[in-house]
Design an enzyme around this catalytic site. Sequence first.
Site, mmCIF file in Angstrom:
data_model
loop_
_atom_site.group_PDB
_atom_site.id
_atom_site.type_symbol
_atom_site.label_atom_id
_atom_site.label_comp_id
_atom_site.label_asym_id
_atom_site.label_seq_id
_atom_site.Cartn_x
_atom_site.Cartn_y
_atom_site.Cartn_z
ATOM 1 N N LYS A 95 0.875 -1.172 0.000
ATOM 2 C CA LYS A 95 0.000 0.000 0.000
ATOM 3 C C LYS A 95 0.913 1.222 0.000
ATOM 4 O O LYS A 95 1.637 1.470 0.965
ATOM 5 C CB LYS A 95 -0.921 0.024 1.217
ATOM 6 C CG LYS A 95 -1.863 1.226 1.192
ATOM 7 C CD LYS A 95 -2.643 1.367 2.485
ATOM 8 C CE LYS A 95 -3.489 2.642 2.415
ATOM 9 N NZ LYS A 95 -4.066 2.979 3.735
ATOM 10 N N ALA A 182 -9.829 5.663 3.990
ATOM 11 C CA ALA A 182 -9.718 6.838 4.861
ATOM 12 C C ALA A 182 -11.033 7.589 5.016
ATOM 13 O O ALA A 182 -11.749 7.832 4.047
ATOM 14 C CB ALA A 182 -8.646 7.807 4.364
ATOM 15 N N GLY A 183 -11.343 7.922 6.259
ATOM 16 C CA GLY A 183 -12.484 8.768 6.570
ATOM 17 C C GLY A 183 -13.779 8.048 6.882
ATOM 18 O O GLY A 183 -14.725 8.668 7.363
ATOM 19 N N THR A 205 -9.516 3.321 11.926
ATOM 20 C CA THR A 205 -9.820 4.127 13.105
ATOM 21 C C THR A 205 -11.201 3.841 13.680
ATOM 22 O O THR A 205 -11.351 3.686 14.897
ATOM 23 C CB THR A 205 -9.706 5.626 12.773
ATOM 24 O OG1 THR A 205 -8.362 5.911 12.374
ATOM 25 C CG2 THR A 205 -10.056 6.488 13.974
#
Length: 261
Positions: A95, A182-183, A205
């Site tokens: 990645k 992401a996000g 996350t």
Amino acid sequence: MLHIADTTLTSRLLTGTGKFATPELMLAALEASGSQLVTMAMKRVDLNGGNDAILAPLRQLGIKLLPNTSGAKTADEAIFAARLAREALGTHWLKLEIHPDVKYLLPDPIETLKAAEQLVKEGFTVLPYCGADPVLCKRLEEVGCAAVMPLGAPIGSNQGLQTRDFLRIIIEQARVPVIVDAGIGAPSQAADALEMGADAVLVNTAIAVARDPVAMARAFRLAVEAGGLARQAGLGSKQFVASATSPLTGFLHQQAEGAVR
């Protein structure tokens, strides 16, 4: 099924290994997620083998490791980290992450494209983290990247699909898998990405910082399965006006005719 390069995965949920309170909790959450491809920063890997407390259990779970170059600020730094990863972990999968901005962690498009082109030439299977830029994603595809990983919102922000309109264009144009990275902060957002047509999502996350990471990992697993199944089944088209699911007047007319008789 998710096909990336020469590998077929049954799960469309990719996960990360950062921010978990303990290695044991991380492993339990990853197992609950059903993820078969997990990313790990090279800066967290002990090149002398001391990190086997994490790596060995991951391999026992049948999880494929996707080392990343998080922390690299230039193409040269990312290429160096990639070579270390291949030597230390025995994998050519990578990645690619290059984000010199420490506040927003937005990927550098110029350095990312430069590094991707070189790493593909060196035989790496490159999955680049990038902005939701349709032109850049097409260029990354053209230089040989196995997938593209456009962001939904800044890393760790839990803001969801803030780049929705551009993601739609990327998905429409791509000839390689599109993994929204992401996000993503809630299972519903992951399902939304799959319904939109994304091939997969990467979540870290939102799982790691949840009150119950294991339960949250399972929630994301179910959401991704539901979103993918909904896309496959065929979502109904949106309309401005109402469309009745059953006749509105036939029953009343029949009753009126019966009363007259």
